[in-house]
Enzyme design. Structure first.
Site, PDB file in Angstrom:
ATOM      1  N   MET A 189      -1.842  -5.784  21.364  1.00  0.00           N
ATOM      2  CA  MET A 189      -1.846  -7.238  21.208  1.00  0.00           C
ATOM      3  C   MET A 189      -1.043  -7.696  19.989  1.00  0.00           C
ATOM      4  O   MET A 189      -0.939  -8.884  19.726  1.00  0.00           O
ATOM      5  CB  MET A 189      -3.288  -7.750  21.092  1.00  0.00           C
ATOM      6  CG  MET A 189      -4.046  -7.661  22.389  1.00  0.00           C
ATOM      7  SD  MET A 189      -3.405  -8.855  23.584  1.00  0.00           S
ATOM      8  CE  MET A 189      -4.415  -8.454  25.008  1.00  0.00           C
TER       9      MET A 189
ATOM     10  N   HIS B  62     -10.741  -8.642  21.404  1.00  0.00           N
ATOM     11  CA  HIS B  62     -10.157  -7.541  20.635  1.00  0.00           C
ATOM     12  C   HIS B  62      -9.939  -7.921  19.164  1.00  0.00           C
ATOM     13  O   HIS B  62      -9.738  -9.095  18.844  1.00  0.00           O
ATOM     14  CB  HIS B  62      -8.813  -7.122  21.252  1.00  0.00           C
ATOM     15  CG  HIS B  62      -7.783  -8.209  21.193  1.00  0.00           C
ATOM     16  ND1 HIS B  62      -7.688  -9.196  22.149  1.00  0.00           N
ATOM     17  CD2 HIS B  62      -6.829  -8.503  20.271  1.00  0.00           C
ATOM     18  CE1 HIS B  62      -6.708 -10.025  21.812  1.00  0.00           C
ATOM     19  NE2 HIS B  62      -6.168  -9.621  20.676  1.00  0.00           N
TER      20      HIS B  62
ATOM     21  N   SER C  27     -17.099 -14.399  14.366  1.00  0.00           N
ATOM     22  CA  SER C  27     -18.013 -13.693  13.481  1.00  0.00           C
ATOM     23  C   SER C  27     -18.575 -14.656  12.450  1.00  0.00           C
ATOM     24  O   SER C  27     -18.009 -15.728  12.209  1.00  0.00           O
ATOM     25  CB  SER C  27     -17.201 -12.601  12.784  1.00  0.00           C
ATOM     26  OG  SER C  27     -17.885 -12.096  11.675  1.00  0.00           O
TER      27      SER C  27
ATOM     28  N   TYR D  76      -9.350 -10.253   7.673  1.00  0.00           N
ATOM     29  CA  TYR D  76     -10.135 -10.412   8.904  1.00  0.00           C
ATOM     30  C   TYR D  76     -10.762 -11.802   8.963  1.00  0.00           C
ATOM     31  O   TYR D  76     -10.675 -12.514   9.968  1.00  0.00           O
ATOM     32  CB  TYR D  76     -11.211  -9.323   8.938  1.00  0.00           C
ATOM     33  CG  TYR D  76     -12.264  -9.448  10.013  1.00  0.00           C
ATOM     34  CD1 TYR D  76     -12.014  -9.016  11.309  1.00  0.00           C
ATOM     35  CD2 TYR D  76     -13.537  -9.970   9.730  1.00  0.00           C
ATOM     36  CE1 TYR D  76     -12.989  -9.115  12.295  1.00  0.00           C
ATOM     37  CE2 TYR D  76     -14.510 -10.070  10.704  1.00  0.00           C
ATOM     38  CZ  TYR D  76     -14.241  -9.643  11.986  1.00  0.00           C
ATOM     39  OH  TYR D  76     -15.208  -9.742  12.954  1.00  0.00           O
ATOM     40  N   SER D  77     -11.397 -12.184   7.851  1.00  0.00           N
ATOM     41  CA  SER D  77     -12.067 -13.473   7.774  1.00  0.00           C
ATOM     42  C   SER D  77     -11.085 -14.624   8.028  1.00  0.00           C
ATOM     43  O   SER D  77     -11.396 -15.580   8.749  1.00  0.00           O
ATOM     44  CB  SER D  77     -12.698 -13.592   6.390  1.00  0.00           C
ATOM     45  OG  SER D  77     -13.666 -14.585   6.383  1.00  0.00           O
TER      46      SER D  77
ATOM     47  N   ILE E 274     -23.210  -6.103  14.303  1.00  0.00           N
ATOM     48  CA  ILE E 274     -23.527  -5.475  15.587  1.00  0.00           C
ATOM     49  C   ILE E 274     -23.285  -3.964  15.449  1.00  0.00           C
ATOM     50  O   ILE E 274     -22.311  -3.545  14.798  1.00  0.00           O
ATOM     51  CB  ILE E 274     -22.621  -6.048  16.713  1.00  0.00           C
ATOM     52  CG1 ILE E 274     -22.618  -7.579  16.704  1.00  0.00           C
ATOM     53  CG2 ILE E 274     -23.045  -5.501  18.077  1.00  0.00           C
ATOM     54  CD1 ILE E 274     -23.936  -8.250  16.933  1.00  0.00           C
TER      55      ILE E 274
HETATM   56  N1  LIG Z   1     -19.326  -5.165  15.375  1.00  0.00           N
HETATM   57  C1  LIG Z   1     -19.631  -6.135  14.559  1.00  0.00           C
HETATM   58  O1  LIG Z   1     -20.440  -5.981  13.637  1.00  0.00           O
HETATM   59  C2  LIG Z   1     -19.031  -7.495  14.739  1.00  0.00           C
HETATM   60  C3  LIG Z   1     -19.508  -8.550  13.950  1.00  0.00           C
HETATM   61  C4  LIG Z   1     -18.967  -9.815  14.106  1.00  0.00           C
HETATM   62  C5  LIG Z   1     -17.970 -10.026  15.039  1.00  0.00           C
HETATM   63  N2  LIG Z   1     -17.505  -8.991  15.799  1.00  0.00           N
HETATM   64  C6  LIG Z   1     -16.422  -9.244  16.738  1.00  0.00           C
HETATM   65  O2  LIG Z   1     -16.732  -8.700  18.004  1.00  0.00           O
HETATM   66  C7  LIG Z   1     -15.531  -8.287  18.639  1.00  0.00           C
HETATM   67  C8  LIG Z   1     -15.655  -6.846  19.088  1.00  0.00           C
HETATM   68  O3  LIG Z   1     -15.986  -6.049  17.980  1.00  0.00           O
HETATM   69  P1  LIG Z   1     -16.336  -4.498  18.124  1.00  0.00           P
HETATM   70  O4  LIG Z   1     -17.178  -4.133  16.966  1.00  0.00           O
HETATM   71  O5  LIG Z   1     -16.812  -4.230  19.502  1.00  0.00           O
HETATM   72  O6  LIG Z   1     -14.884  -3.860  17.902  1.00  0.00           O
HETATM   73  P2  LIG Z   1     -14.364  -2.371  18.209  1.00  0.00           P
HETATM   74  O7  LIG Z   1     -15.489  -1.527  18.690  1.00  0.00           O
HETATM   75  O8  LIG Z   1     -13.611  -1.954  17.012  1.00  0.00           O
HETATM   76  O9  LIG Z   1     -13.363  -2.608  19.426  1.00  0.00           O
HETATM   77  C9  LIG Z   1     -12.158  -3.259  19.213  1.00  0.00           C
HETATM   78  C10 LIG Z   1     -11.384  -3.275  20.522  1.00  0.00           C
HETATM   79  O10 LIG Z   1     -10.103  -3.875  20.303  1.00  0.00           O
HETATM   80  C11 LIG Z   1      -9.086  -2.958  20.722  1.00  0.00           C
HETATM   81  N3  LIG Z   1      -7.919  -3.066  19.854  1.00  0.00           N
HETATM   82  C12 LIG Z   1      -7.790  -2.697  18.555  1.00  0.00           C
HETATM   83  N4  LIG Z   1      -6.539  -2.925  18.114  1.00  0.00           N
HETATM   84  C13 LIG Z   1      -5.854  -3.434  19.159  1.00  0.00           C
HETATM   85  C14 LIG Z   1      -4.510  -3.848  19.349  1.00  0.00           C
HETATM   86  N5  LIG Z   1      -3.619  -3.770  18.356  1.00  0.00           N
HETATM   87  N6  LIG Z   1      -4.136  -4.317  20.567  1.00  0.00           N
HETATM   88  C15 LIG Z   1      -5.023  -4.397  21.579  1.00  0.00           C
HETATM   89  N7  LIG Z   1      -6.312  -4.019  21.463  1.00  0.00           N
HETATM   90  C16 LIG Z   1      -6.719  -3.538  20.267  1.00  0.00           C
HETATM   91  C17 LIG Z   1      -9.735  -1.573  20.630  1.00  0.00           C
HETATM   92  O11 LIG Z   1      -9.165  -0.650  21.522  1.00  0.00           O
HETATM   93  P3  LIG Z   1      -7.899   0.302  21.164  1.00  0.00           P
HETATM   94  O12 LIG Z   1      -8.150   0.885  19.825  1.00  0.00           O
HETATM   95  O13 LIG Z   1      -7.914   1.281  22.287  1.00  0.00           O
HETATM   96  O14 LIG Z   1      -6.713  -0.590  21.221  1.00  0.00           O
HETATM   97  C18 LIG Z   1     -11.154  -1.887  21.083  1.00  0.00           C
HETATM   98  O15 LIG Z   1     -11.230  -1.914  22.482  1.00  0.00           O
HETATM   99  C19 LIG Z   1     -14.404  -8.523  17.633  1.00  0.00           C
HETATM  100  O16 LIG Z   1     -13.773  -9.750  17.893  1.00  0.00           O
HETATM  101  C20 LIG Z   1     -15.144  -8.573  16.319  1.00  0.00           C
HETATM  102  O17 LIG Z   1     -14.457  -9.326  15.349  1.00  0.00           O
HETATM  103  C21 LIG Z   1     -18.020  -7.731  15.667  1.00  0.00           C
END
Ligand SMILES: NC(=O)c1ccc[n+]([C@@H]2O[C@H](COP(=O)([O-])OP(=O)(O)OC[C@H]3O[C@@H](n4cnc5c(N)ncnc54)[C@H](OP(=O)(O)O)[C@@H]3O)[C@@H](O)[C@H]2O)c1
Ligand SMILES: *[C@@H]1O[C@H](CO)[C@@H](O)[C@H](O)[C@H]1NC(C)=O
Ligand SMILES: *[C@@H]1O[C@H](CO)[C@@H](O)[C@H](O)[C@H]1NC(C)=O
Length: 293
Positions: free
Chosen positions: A93, A120, A170, A183-184, A218
């Site tokens: 992306m 993502h 977030s 990120y923020s 999360i």
């Molecule tokens: N986990 C938390 O605590 C938390 C808290 C607040 C908000 N969020 C939000 O929730 C959402 C999901 O978070 P998550 O924790 O599930 O994240 P994650 O487990 O790190 O997953 C991120 C996803 O994005 C993909 N990705 C990473 N770089 C990319 C790139 N350059 N192009 C396309 N895809 C890419 C990754 O796959 P590949 O590496 O295969 O590309 C993966 O599928 C995010 O928007 C995050 O900001 C999460």
């Protein structure tokens, strides 16, 4: 006391009555049966769990991320779970052309789209801002510009279906947190873009809903690894989180707060006592642990 009661009781009654009568329709999994849904960042974490929920609900699913091997596994699992169909496209992306290509793929496959789930995030660091402007720019491309560009590409299909855009953000997109400055910034940008766009959709009678999701911590692998003992709040389960996001999108809510109390209450404090909230946030970091790394 007499005066207080006279005022309090009718107020509470009024609030309860308003809540009761304005209660929106309930979520039913059938709402997503046979619907056409794109989920980005679905190779792992919350996105992967959203794909599984949608599969159980019988949706047509198109998922995307960079890692082809992981996407293939998620697609097979989706088919086992009952997806009407499941496909993937792999790519980064960071490349705006790829972001548009994902939407084009849905157009070719289905000629239709009901829900665009933008989830993502590119990887970033967890430390004091390191002055790397190039990284901020790269992260803006991945976390923000690709969201904008997929939205633009998907709008004709979403207008036709009266569809929904779901944007995963977030707490760090509503209040300042230390150690996640780039990120923020990208998450605040999403709020600005999509909240303004929502206003215009109403003014233009564009029947496309926009749901902004404000998530607390999360328990995904990447988040747990990043904070590793430094941030001391408990993490909520990714499976339930994924379901709440889908529900919010299907019910066309403007925002989703998950978990509700750990996100909504701090944001209410911010309105009246921002310095207090900033202080409480700073206190939830274990600085000794940060220094060890
Ligand atoms: N986990 C938390 O605590 C938390 C808290 C607040 C908000 N969020 C939000 O929730 C959402 C999901 O978070 P998550 O924790 O599930 O994240 P994650 O487990 O790190 O997953 C991120 C996803 O994005 C993909 N990705 C990473 N770089 C990319 C790139 N350059 N192009 C396309 N895809 C890419 C990754 O796959 P590949 O590496 O295969 O590309 C993966 O599928 C995010 O928007 C995050 O900001 C999460
Ligand atoms: C998709 O993944 C394959 C295998 O890893 C790779 O060869 C191909 O270049 C990737 N496609 C894109 C658009 O990045
Ligand atoms: C907007 O779309 C939703 C969902 O597709 C539909 O239920 C609703 O009736 C539509 N509203 C208008 C005013 O067309």
């Amino acid at each position: 006391m007499g005066f207080f009661q006279k005022l309090l009781i009718p107020s509470v009654a009024l609030v309860l009555a308003v809540c009761f009568y304005s209660r929106k329709e309930d979520f039913k999994p059938e709402m997503l049966k046979g619907k056409y849904v794109i989920v980005t960042g679905a190779s792992t974490g919350i996105g992967e769990q959203m794909a599984y929920h949608l599969a159980r609900m019988g949706s047509h699913i198109l998922i995307t991320a960079r890692t082809e091997a992981k996407l293939q596994k998620v697609v097979s699992r989706c088919l086992e779970l009952g997806a009407a169909s499941a496909r993937y496209v792999n790519g980064s992306m960071e490349d705006i052309i790829f972001a548009q290509l994902v939407v084009k793929k849905a157009e070719e496959l289905w000629g239709n789209l009901d829900m665009l789930i933008l989830n993502h995030v590119g990887s970033s660091y967890f430390k004091f801002f390191d002055s790397d402007v190039g990284h901020v720019q790269k992260l803006l491309n991945i976390n923000f510009l690709s969201y904008v560009s997929m939205t633009v590409a998907a709008l004709p299909m979403l207008k036709k279906s009266g569809g929904s855009i779901v944007v995963v953000s977030s707490m760090a997109g509503k209040v300042g947190f230390p150690f996640t400055v780039p990120y923020s910034a990208t998450k605040f940008a999403l709020d600005g873009f999509f909240s303004s766009l929502r206003q215009e959709f109403v003014m233009q009678n564009t029947n496309v809903s926009i749901t902004l999701c404000i998530l607390g911590l999360i328990d995904t692998e990447s988040a747990m690894k990043a904070i590793s003992g430094v941030f001391t709040s408990p993490a909520a389960p990714k499976e339930e989180c994924a379901l709440e996001i889908i529900k919010g999108g299907a019910l066309r809510q403007r925002e989703v707060y998950y978990e509700y109390t750990s996100t909504k209450i701090p944001l209410l404090i911010r309105e009246w006592a921002p310095d207090l909230l900033d202080y409480l946030i700073r206190r939830s970091y274990n600085m000794e642990k940060l220094k060890e790394d």
